[in-house]
Design a protein around this motif. Structure first.
Motif, mmCIF file in Angstrom:
data_model
loop_
_atom_site.group_PDB
_atom_site.id
_atom_site.type_symbol
_atom_site.label_atom_id
_atom_site.label_comp_id
_atom_site.label_asym_id
_atom_site.label_seq_id
_atom_site.Cartn_x
_atom_site.Cartn_y
_atom_site.Cartn_z
ATOM 1 N N ARG A 110 0.809 -1.218 0.000
ATOM 2 C CA ARG A 110 0.000 0.000 0.000
ATOM 3 C C ARG A 110 0.840 1.265 0.000
ATOM 4 O O ARG A 110 0.557 2.226 -0.713
ATOM 5 C CB ARG A 110 -0.928 -0.013 1.231
ATOM 6 C CG ARG A 110 -1.792 1.230 1.392
ATOM 7 C CD ARG A 110 -2.842 1.303 0.304
ATOM 8 N NE ARG A 110 -3.748 2.427 0.517
ATOM 9 C CZ ARG A 110 -3.480 3.684 0.169
ATOM 10 N NH1 ARG A 110 -2.320 3.972 -0.406
ATOM 11 N NH2 ARG A 110 -4.355 4.639 0.398
ATOM 12 N N TYR A 111 1.934 1.285 0.808
ATOM 13 C CA TYR A 111 2.680 2.523 1.014
ATOM 14 C C TYR A 111 4.100 2.502 0.445
ATOM 15 O O TYR A 111 4.780 3.541 0.470
ATOM 16 C CB TYR A 111 2.735 2.866 2.513
ATOM 17 C CG TYR A 111 1.357 3.127 3.097
ATOM 18 C CD1 TYR A 111 0.624 4.259 2.741
ATOM 19 C CD2 TYR A 111 0.783 2.230 3.991
ATOM 20 C CE1 TYR A 111 -0.640 4.501 3.268
ATOM 21 C CE2 TYR A 111 -0.479 2.462 4.531
ATOM 22 C CZ TYR A 111 -1.185 3.598 4.160
ATOM 23 O OH TYR A 111 -2.437 3.830 4.684
ATOM 24 N N GLY A 112 4.553 1.356 -0.041
ATOM 25 C CA GLY A 112 5.890 1.296 -0.639
ATOM 26 C C GLY A 112 7.020 1.182 0.354
ATOM 27 O O GLY A 112 8.194 1.122 -0.026
ATOM 28 N N LEU A 113 6.696 1.154 1.644
ATOM 29 C CA LEU A 113 7.677 0.984 2.710
ATOM 30 C C LEU A 113 7.175 -0.067 3.682
ATOM 31 O O LEU A 113 5.963 -0.217 3.859
ATOM 32 C CB LEU A 113 7.903 2.292 3.476
ATOM 33 C CG LEU A 113 8.571 3.474 2.744
ATOM 34 C CD1 LEU A 113 8.519 4.713 3.630
ATOM 35 C CD2 LEU A 113 10.003 3.143 2.380
ATOM 36 N N SER A 114 8.097 -0.772 4.331
ATOM 37 C CA SER A 114 7.683 -1.685 5.388
ATOM 38 C C SER A 114 7.247 -0.862 6.590
ATOM 39 O O SER A 114 7.601 0.327 6.697
ATOM 40 C CB SER A 114 8.842 -2.597 5.784
ATOM 41 O OG SER A 114 9.848 -1.839 6.451
ATOM 42 N N PRO A 115 6.506 -1.455 7.522
ATOM 43 C CA PRO A 115 6.114 -0.694 8.708
ATOM 44 C C PRO A 115 7.301 -0.122 9.474
ATOM 45 O O PRO A 115 7.268 1.029 9.916
ATOM 46 C CB PRO A 115 5.348 -1.725 9.545
ATOM 47 C CG PRO A 115 4.814 -2.693 8.542
ATOM 48 C CD PRO A 115 5.869 -2.785 7.486
ATOM 49 N N GLY A 116 8.369 -0.939 9.598
ATOM 50 C CA GLY A 116 9.564 -0.463 10.297
ATOM 51 C C GLY A 116 10.210 0.715 9.576
ATOM 52 O O GLY A 116 10.619 1.692 10.204
ATOM 53 N N ASP A 117 10.326 0.630 8.256
ATOM 54 C CA ASP A 117 10.909 1.731 7.484
ATOM 55 C C ASP A 117 10.046 2.985 7.578
ATOM 56 O O ASP A 117 10.572 4.107 7.624
ATOM 57 C CB ASP A 117 11.074 1.316 6.023
ATOM 58 C CG ASP A 117 12.187 0.293 5.833
ATOM 59 O OD1 ASP A 117 13.039 0.173 6.741
ATOM 60 O OD2 ASP A 117 12.201 -0.391 4.786
ATOM 61 N N MET A 118 8.721 2.809 7.578
ATOM 62 C CA MET A 118 7.826 3.955 7.712
ATOM 63 C C MET A 118 8.050 4.661 9.046
ATOM 64 O O MET A 118 8.121 5.891 9.117
ATOM 65 C CB MET A 118 6.367 3.493 7.599
ATOM 66 C CG MET A 118 5.331 4.596 7.795
ATOM 67 S SD MET A 118 5.299 5.814 6.465
ATOM 68 C CE MET A 118 4.530 4.851 5.154
ATOM 69 N N ARG A 119 8.210 3.878 10.109
ATOM 70 C CA ARG A 119 8.444 4.456 11.430
ATOM 71 C C ARG A 119 9.793 5.175 11.476
ATOM 72 O O ARG A 119 9.891 6.300 11.989
ATOM 73 C CB ARG A 119 8.369 3.363 12.484
ATOM 74 C CG ARG A 119 8.848 3.791 13.855
ATOM 75 C CD ARG A 119 8.614 2.718 14.888
ATOM 76 N NE ARG A 119 7.282 2.848 15.497
ATOM 77 C CZ ARG A 119 6.792 1.996 16.404
ATOM 78 N NH1 ARG A 119 7.485 0.930 16.755
ATOM 79 N NH2 ARG A 119 5.601 2.191 16.923
ATOM 80 N N ARG A 120 10.854 4.548 10.932
ATOM 81 C CA ARG A 120 12.182 5.169 10.959
ATOM 82 C C ARG A 120 12.219 6.454 10.123
ATOM 83 O O ARG A 120 12.838 7.442 10.502
ATOM 84 C CB ARG A 120 13.229 4.167 10.449
ATOM 85 C CG ARG A 120 13.572 3.083 11.470
ATOM 86 C CD ARG A 120 14.718 2.206 11.009
ATOM 87 N NE ARG A 120 14.291 1.281 9.957
ATOM 88 C CZ ARG A 120 13.783 0.082 10.195
ATOM 89 N NH1 ARG A 120 13.607 -0.326 11.458
ATOM 90 N NH2 ARG A 120 13.425 -0.707 9.207
ATOM 91 N N SER A 121 11.513 6.430 8.995
ATOM 92 C CA SER A 121 11.461 7.615 8.154
ATOM 93 C C SER A 121 10.777 8.776 8.886
ATOM 94 O O SER A 121 11.238 9.934 8.828
ATOM 95 C CB SER A 121 10.712 7.301 6.859
ATOM 96 O OG SER A 121 10.536 8.458 6.069
#
Length: 326
Positions: A304-315
């Motif tokens: 859906r967002y092109g990032l994993s949940p962990g990557d979304m949080r770190r970003s």
């Protein structure tokens, strides 16, 4: 001699027979109606019908349900009635011809039996309805040449407020009202109604399906955290058929399940990017919003967002820190 009345309760009817019995009671009280959807086993209703000088006063309590008066039933009916309803609790939506109104506690609404009408009870409803033959109304109000149009009567101020109070008092006292005075009380009631109708509000055109879709979507958003939030449960909770539920979502770009999934992903994204949820693990956030598999959550989130949940949080964390440093 006290006024005659009939009383009915769903509690006296076997669960499997309640839909048919409810349809019969509606038809006996408000002319012919049909109930297009089966009622849930928990459905409760209580109706008391008083005979009142050629008219009727119907006191009703009922759980959420749908009823309609079809074009065929209108054509077959040989006598025109005017319904004047005071809602004393709950919420109900009417579609009267091509127009509609939503009523809540304290509202007065008028409808006639020569129009196609559909009602939808949104939460447990308490109401009092005066059912008047048009022939009687025309006799008592000779200046009125045509039946009233469907819609609200202003009931918070003025004559409409007096009519609302009068109907409530009438329903409370009708059981002990002697027949010898009913004619006089009826004339006073109709005169008050005639004055109040001059301030009637026209019904606004509305899209009943769109309103139902919004209500269903609101229900879904309130219950996203529950794992068993599936189409069958959503339909039952909103007193609509599964087929009708899927038809509602054909108006949008998403299926029912797709809307649930997208809403859960959106809430998880908000939590992952919100410092207030920083101490929660990714799995805890997934479970909090109704996912029962972390791997499924991570896969669909990245799709859906092109990032994993962990990557979304770190970003989000890097963006926050950069903002602070600046």
């Amino acid at each position: 001699m006290p006024n005659a009345s009939n009383e009915w309760s769903s509690e006296l009817v076997p669960v499997n027979d309640r839909t048919d019995a409810w349809e019969d009671v509606l038809s006996q009280s408000y002319r012919d109606w049909q109930v297009p959807q089966r009622l849930p086993a928990t459905f409760y209703a209580h109706v008391k019908h008083h005979h009142f000088a050629g008219a009727g006063i119907v006191e009703t309590i009922c759980d959420p349900c749908v009823g309609e008066r079809t074009r065929g039933q209108v054509r077959r009916d040989d006598e025109l009635y005017v319904g004047v309803q005071l809602t004393t609790g709950g919420r109900e939506r009417f579609r009267i011809g091509d127009s509609g109104v939503e009523v809540a506690s304290g509202d007065l609404v008028v409808w006639t039996t020569n129009q196609v009408v559909k009602f939808e009870v949104l939460e447990r409803l308490h109401k009092v309805t005066l059912m008047i033959p048009w022939s009687l109304m025309r006799e008592r109000l000779p200046e009125r040449k045509t039946p009233p149009s469907g819609g609200k009567i202003e009931s918070r101020t003025g004559v409409g407020s007096l009519l609302a109070v009068h109907l409530l008092a009438l329903s409370n006292q009708i059981g002990s009202l002697d027949e010898t005075v009913q004619g006089s009380v009826s004339r006073s009631t109709l005169e008050l109604l005639g004055i109040a109708l001059s301030g009637q509000q026209p019904a606004a055109t509305f899209d009943a399906s769109a309103a139902t879709l919004r209500r269903v979507q609101d229900f879904i958003l309130r219950h996203l955290h529950e794992e068993d939030l599936n189409p069958a449960r959503i339909a039952e909770a909103n007193n609509i058929s599964l087929r009708y539920l899927h038809m509602l979502f054909q108006r949008s770009d998403l299926t029912v399940s797709g809307y649930v999934l997208n809403s859960r992903l959106h809430m998880c994204k908000q939590a992952l990017t919100d410092p207030a949820f920083h101490r929660l693990q990714v799995s805890e956030i997934a479970f909090r919003w109704g996912f029962n598999s972390v791997s499924h959550f991570c896969r669909t989130f990245k799709e859906r967002y092109g990032l994993s949940p962990g990557d979304m949080r770190r970003s989000a964390l890097r963006t926050s820190l950069n903002g602070v440093s600046e």
